[in-house]
Design an enzyme around this catalytic site. Structure first.
Site, PDB file in Angstrom:
ATOM      1  N   SER A 264       0.883  -1.018  -0.195  1.00 55.83           N
ATOM      2  CA  SER A 264       0.016  -0.040   0.013  1.00 55.83           C
ATOM      3  C   SER A 264       0.922   1.219  -0.097  1.00 55.83           C
ATOM      4  O   SER A 264       2.047   1.331   0.620  1.00 55.83           O
ATOM      5  CB  SER A 264      -0.832   0.121   1.324  1.00 55.83           C
ATOM      6  OG  SER A 264      -1.467   1.418   1.359  1.00 55.83           O
TER       7      SER A 264
ATOM      8  N   TYR B 156      -2.081  -1.111  10.842  1.00 52.53           N
ATOM      9  CA  TYR B 156      -2.274  -1.591   9.154  1.00 52.53           C
ATOM     10  C   TYR B 156      -0.868  -0.812   8.714  1.00 52.53           C
ATOM     11  O   TYR B 156      -0.210  -1.739   7.765  1.00 52.53           O
ATOM     12  CB  TYR B 156      -3.720  -0.814   8.704  1.00 52.53           C
ATOM     13  CG  TYR B 156      -3.641  -1.142   7.257  1.00 52.53           C
ATOM     14  CD1 TYR B 156      -4.204  -2.222   6.805  1.00 52.53           C
ATOM     15  CD2 TYR B 156      -3.335  -0.062   6.421  1.00 52.53           C
ATOM     16  CE1 TYR B 156      -4.124  -2.314   5.477  1.00 52.53           C
ATOM     17  CE2 TYR B 156      -3.468  -0.221   5.003  1.00 52.53           C
ATOM     18  CZ  TYR B 156      -4.036  -1.569   4.579  1.00 52.53           C
ATOM     19  OH  TYR B 156      -4.059  -1.506   3.261  1.00 52.53           O
TER      20      TYR B 156
HETATM   21  P1  NAD Z   1     -11.451  -6.355   0.093  1.00 55.63           P
HETATM   22  O1  NAD Z   1     -12.162  -6.141   1.366  1.00 55.63           O
HETATM   23  O2  NAD Z   1     -12.012  -6.357  -0.991  1.00 55.63           O
HETATM   24  O3  NAD Z   1     -10.123  -7.474   0.182  1.00 55.63           O
HETATM   25  C1  NAD Z   1      -9.681  -7.727   1.341  1.00 55.63           C
HETATM   26  C2  NAD Z   1      -9.848  -9.387   1.361  1.00 55.63           C
HETATM   27  O4  NAD Z   1      -9.046  -9.643   2.429  1.00 55.63           O
HETATM   28  C3  NAD Z   1     -11.322  -9.747   1.959  1.00 55.63           C
HETATM   29  O5  NAD Z   1     -12.081  -9.961   0.652  1.00 55.63           O
HETATM   30  C4  NAD Z   1     -11.202 -11.028   2.589  1.00 55.63           C
HETATM   31  O6  NAD Z   1     -11.439 -11.901   1.816  1.00 55.63           O
HETATM   32  C5  NAD Z   1      -9.576 -11.042   2.945  1.00 55.63           C
HETATM   33  N1  NAD Z   1      -9.494 -11.489   4.449  1.00 55.63           N
HETATM   34  C6  NAD Z   1      -9.225 -10.497   5.201  1.00 55.63           C
HETATM   35  N2  NAD Z   1      -9.091 -11.055   6.521  1.00 55.63           N
HETATM   36  C7  NAD Z   1      -9.136 -12.356   6.100  1.00 55.63           C
HETATM   37  C8  NAD Z   1      -8.798 -13.744   6.832  1.00 55.63           C
HETATM   38  N3  NAD Z   1      -8.619 -13.608   8.262  1.00 55.63           N
HETATM   39  N4  NAD Z   1      -9.013 -14.725   6.320  1.00 55.63           N
HETATM   40  C9  NAD Z   1      -9.226 -14.929   4.730  1.00 55.63           C
HETATM   41  N5  NAD Z   1      -9.423 -13.694   4.385  1.00 55.63           N
HETATM   42  C10 NAD Z   1      -9.305 -12.422   4.681  1.00 55.63           C
HETATM   43  O7  NAD Z   1     -10.449  -4.989   0.176  1.00 55.63           O
HETATM   44  P2  NAD Z   1      -9.039  -4.418  -0.746  1.00 55.63           P
HETATM   45  O8  NAD Z   1      -8.895  -2.938  -0.391  1.00 55.63           O
HETATM   46  O9  NAD Z   1      -9.186  -5.077  -2.411  1.00 55.63           O
HETATM   47  O10 NAD Z   1      -8.003  -5.167  -0.141  1.00 55.63           O
HETATM   48  C11 NAD Z   1      -7.122  -5.987  -0.760  1.00 55.63           C
HETATM   49  C12 NAD Z   1      -5.709  -5.570  -0.357  1.00 55.63           C
HETATM   50  O11 NAD Z   1      -5.409  -4.295  -0.889  1.00 55.63           O
HETATM   51  C13 NAD Z   1      -5.348  -5.644   1.119  1.00 55.63           C
HETATM   52  O12 NAD Z   1      -4.049  -6.367   1.346  1.00 55.63           O
HETATM   53  C14 NAD Z   1      -5.405  -4.157   1.434  1.00 55.63           C
HETATM   54  O13 NAD Z   1      -4.661  -3.843   2.557  1.00 55.63           O
HETATM   55  C15 NAD Z   1      -4.763  -3.618   0.242  1.00 55.63           C
HETATM   56  N6  NAD Z   1      -5.082  -2.286  -0.024  1.00 55.63           N
HETATM   57  C16 NAD Z   1      -6.197  -1.647  -0.183  1.00 55.63           C
HETATM   58  C17 NAD Z   1      -6.221  -0.500  -0.334  1.00 55.63           C
HETATM   59  C18 NAD Z   1      -7.725   0.371  -0.531  1.00 55.63           C
HETATM   60  O14 NAD Z   1      -7.772   1.599  -0.693  1.00 55.63           O
HETATM   61  N7  NAD Z   1      -8.712  -0.443  -0.882  1.00 55.63           N
HETATM   62  C19 NAD Z   1      -5.060   0.476  -0.682  1.00 55.63           C
HETATM   63  C20 NAD Z   1      -3.826  -0.080  -0.569  1.00 55.63           C
HETATM   64  C21 NAD Z   1      -3.915  -1.608  -0.141  1.00 55.63           C
END
Ligand code: NAD
Ligand code: MG
Length: 303
Positions: free
Chosen positions: A195, A208
């Site tokens: 991120s 985080y």
């Molecule tokens: P999202 O909610 O679609 O995806 C996160 C997923 O993590 C969930 O769908 C879930 O299936 C999984 N998860 C969390 N805890 C879990 C557990 N204990 N067991 C199994 N699965 C679990 O959201 P996203 O934003 O697409 O997140 C995906 C990645 O992107 C993450 O690593 C997040 O930190 C990163 N990210 C997101 C953003 C943002 O702004 N959305 C920015 C930077 C990084």
């Protein structure tokens, strides 16, 4: 208009500032981990736009958090590029996962649903074994699942909370990578979602943000360790992206309404806008890219 030219119109050059909904976004909140199918506006994971061209033909991929967000965008893109795809997700997310499996199958590829909690080491080992058995091996691991819960003060952050974030974002990738390595052939790729928080942390994301700095760091150490074996390790660093993570506690309500407003492009990004990065880092023509972190953050959060 045939299917091909329809897609050509969808992918015509567009102004990135107005291509997707801009803030203010509607007030909404979901219980963690949230569902993409309940978000308003619905996120775009490339369902109607991603066009494959055989870049991952015959590859076998395991994607954690593959039900929604960046993981779903990667799953759709990988399948349309010719890969068979296993997705892991939290058991509460079955509804989103079913949509993804349907899309993988519509692309003519094998889609395998492997729900379970990544905070459990024995589950992580089983997940890899199940994916290997179901897909006949593995060539790509996308370690993408993540937990983000905003807390205004470090005093509001309990040890249980801190532990859950560490288990999901730090321990799970460690366990998964250890389990998957014996199965990966030379040419395989590991891709981690980090991120912009890794180098520009928000005050509300004390726990985080440090896990994302750690992710960026392990991408680089593992790339050095595994390079001689022909296994590449890279990261993807998104900026503010419209996903369930953000509406289920990742961002506070007032900030959610203005999500992405401060980026030079003036809006939140969509998971679809990162799909091609996950494809590129897995593809054969990226064979000299390892230890790299590719970003898409609307102009914010540069290291
Ligand atoms: P999202 O909610 O679609 O995806 C996160 C997923 O993590 C969930 O769908 C879930 O299936 C999984 N998860 C969390 N805890 C879990 C557990 N204990 N067991 C199994 N699965 C679990 O959201 P996203 O934003 O697409 O997140 C995906 C990645 O992107 C993450 O690593 C997040 O930190 C990163 N990210 C997101 C953003 C943002 O702004 N959305 C920015 C930077 C990084
Ligand atoms: Mg989800």
């Amino acid at each position: 208009m045939n299917e091909h030219s329809k897609n050509a119109v969808i992918q015509a050059q567009r102004n990135p500032t107005s291509k997707y909904p801009r803030p203010p976004y509607r007030k909404q909140t979901q219980t963690w981990p949230g569902l993409a199918c309940e978000m308003n506006p619905p996120p775009d994971h490339g369902e109607t736009s991603y066009c494959g061209s055989g870049r991952l033909l015959g590859r076998r991929a395991l994607i954690t958090g593959g039900d929604s967000g960046m993981g779903r965008a990667a799953a759709i893109a990988y399948a349309r590029e010719g890969a068979d795809v296993a997705i892991n997700y939290f058991p509460d997310e079955e509804k989103d996962a079913e949509d993804v499996i349907k899309l993988i199958k519509q692309a003519g590829r094998k889609g395998v649903a492997l729900p379970g909690d990544l905070r459990d080491e024995s589950f992580c080992r089983k997940l890899v074994e199940d994916a290997v058995r179901e897909l006949g091996g593995l060539d790509i691991l996308v370690s993408n699942a993540g937990r983000q819960q905003a807390r205004e003060s470090i005093l509001d952050l309990s040890s249980e909370d801190f532990d859950a974030t560490m288990k999901t974002n730090i321990y799970a990738p460690f366990w998964l990578i250890k389990a998957v390595l014996p199965h990966l052939p030379p040419g395989a790729a590991i891709i981690a979602t980090t991120s912009e928080q890794a180098y520009d942390p928000s005050p509300q994301l004390y726990d985080y943000a440090q896990t994302k700095a750690a992710t960026m760091n392990y991408v680089k150490s593992l790339a050095k360790q595994l390079g001689p074996k022909g296994i590449r390790v890279n990261g993807v660093a998104p900026g503010p992206i419209w996903t369930p993570l953000q509406v289920s506690g990742g961002t506070t309500m007032d900030r959610l309404q203005q999500f992405g407003a401060k980026t030079p492009l003036g809006r939140a990004g969509q998971p679809a806008e990162l799909a091609s990065i996950y494809v590129q880092l897995a593809a054969e023509d990226a064979s000299f890219a390892t230890g790299q972190v590719y970003g898409a953050a609307g102009g914010s959060g540069q290291p």
